[in-house]
Design a protein around this motif. Sequence first.
Motif, mmCIF file in Angstrom:
data_model
loop_
_atom_site.group_PDB
_atom_site.id
_atom_site.type_symbol
_atom_site.label_atom_id
_atom_site.label_comp_id
_atom_site.label_asym_id
_atom_site.label_seq_id
_atom_site.Cartn_x
_atom_site.Cartn_y
_atom_site.Cartn_z
ATOM 1 N N MET A 1 -1.660 100.152 51.542
ATOM 2 C CA MET A 1 -1.418 99.873 52.944
ATOM 3 C C MET A 1 0.069 99.606 53.125
ATOM 4 N N SER A 2 0.682 100.270 54.088
ATOM 5 C CA SER A 2 2.121 100.110 54.325
ATOM 6 C C SER A 2 2.413 98.718 54.888
ATOM 7 N N GLU A 3 3.680 98.325 54.790
ATOM 8 C CA GLU A 3 4.075 97.015 55.312
ATOM 9 C C GLU A 3 3.842 96.926 56.813
ATOM 10 N N LYS A 4 4.111 98.018 57.503
ATOM 11 C CA LYS A 4 3.917 98.036 58.949
ATOM 12 C C LYS A 4 2.428 97.899 59.290
ATOM 13 N N ALA A 5 1.565 98.584 58.555
ATOM 14 C CA ALA A 5 0.121 98.496 58.779
ATOM 15 C C ALA A 5 -0.388 97.093 58.474
ATOM 16 N N GLN A 6 0.175 96.486 57.414
ATOM 17 C CA GLN A 6 -0.212 95.108 57.084
ATOM 18 C C GLN A 6 0.183 94.156 58.211
ATOM 19 N N ALA A 7 1.384 94.320 58.722
ATOM 20 C CA ALA A 7 1.867 93.454 59.799
ATOM 21 C C ALA A 7 1.015 93.625 61.054
ATOM 22 N N GLU A 8 0.646 94.853 61.384
ATOM 23 C CA GLU A 8 -0.204 95.099 62.554
ATOM 24 C C GLU A 8 -1.588 94.493 62.364
ATOM 25 N N ARG A 9 -2.147 94.670 61.179
ATOM 26 C CA ARG A 9 -3.481 94.121 60.917
ATOM 27 C C ARG A 9 -3.444 92.594 60.944
ATOM 28 N N PHE A 10 -2.388 92.006 60.382
ATOM 29 C CA PHE A 10 -2.223 90.559 60.415
ATOM 30 C C PHE A 10 -2.172 90.079 61.867
ATOM 31 N N SER A 11 -1.432 90.778 62.708
ATOM 32 C CA SER A 11 -1.329 90.414 64.123
ATOM 33 C C SER A 11 -2.677 90.481 64.826
ATOM 34 N N GLU A 12 -3.477 91.462 64.480
ATOM 35 C CA GLU A 12 -4.797 91.627 65.108
ATOM 36 C C GLU A 12 -5.825 90.630 64.588
ATOM 37 N N VAL A 13 -5.788 90.353 63.286
ATOM 38 C CA VAL A 13 -6.830 89.555 62.648
ATOM 39 C C VAL A 13 -6.517 88.064 62.672
ATOM 40 N N VAL A 14 -5.282 87.685 62.385
ATOM 41 C CA VAL A 14 -4.945 86.276 62.171
ATOM 42 C C VAL A 14 -4.361 85.603 63.413
ATOM 43 N N LEU A 15 -3.402 86.217 64.046
ATOM 44 C CA LEU A 15 -2.667 85.549 65.129
ATOM 45 C C LEU A 15 -3.545 85.033 66.270
ATOM 46 N N PRO A 16 -4.606 85.742 66.682
ATOM 47 C CA PRO A 16 -5.426 85.205 67.773
ATOM 48 C C PRO A 16 -6.128 83.877 67.432
ATOM 49 N N HIS A 17 -6.206 83.540 66.149
ATOM 50 C CA HIS A 17 -6.974 82.359 65.729
ATOM 51 C C HIS A 17 -6.096 81.234 65.183
ATOM 52 N N LEU A 18 -4.791 81.316 65.409
ATOM 53 C CA LEU A 18 -3.895 80.288 64.886
ATOM 54 C C LEU A 18 -4.159 78.910 65.494
ATOM 55 N N GLY A 19 -4.516 78.866 66.775
ATOM 56 C CA GLY A 19 -4.819 77.574 67.410
ATOM 57 C C GLY A 19 -6.000 76.890 66.746
ATOM 58 N N ASP A 20 -7.044 77.655 66.464
ATOM 59 C CA ASP A 20 -8.211 77.097 65.782
ATOM 60 C C ASP A 20 -7.856 76.682 64.355
#
Length: 179
Positions: A1-20
């Motif tokens: 997985m490319s660095e850009k794909a990892q960053a996009e997936r991280f943004s989709e999977v992790v960032l929405p749940h940082l408050g929780d």
Amino acid sequence: MSEKAQAERFSEVVLPHLGDALALARWLTGNAADAEDVVQDACLKAHAGIAGYAGGNARAWLLTIVRNTAYTWMSRNRPRAVLAVGDLGDLDEMAAAHGTSLPAEDGPEASLIAKTDTAALEAAISALPQPFRETLVLRDINGLSYREIAAMLGVPMGTVMSRLARARNLLMSELGSAP
């Protein structure tokens, strides 16, 4: 997985749940500064493992990482006898994040009663044994399912239900409204 794909997936999977994630870390560590350190470490771990994320409930996946990171962090940075929880102000943040609101206060008397009730509930939750407190926070505050909690804690679903029932009964007894 490319660095850009990892960053996009991280943004989709992790960032929405940082408050929780931060709210759970506050409950587990007992203060905001330590919780921020834990969430930062957890995010690094999540970023490193994002390629292995197989789908499913992203929130539960992240909260599992936060939980494990919090206990590792506390074992390194605190004496074993000390384990505190956050404050109930996290409930306001979570309610706002989920588009709900807590009941409005009618005046100074209602405000004082609410503050007293909140302090009593916070103290009662803090006094719960760790397995009960953790299960209660994951279910009643973070809204995880029994199955997700069981997977996160590595215990049978019946144990989760039992711990939750005992935690609620202990809270009701402590707060004076036992069944």
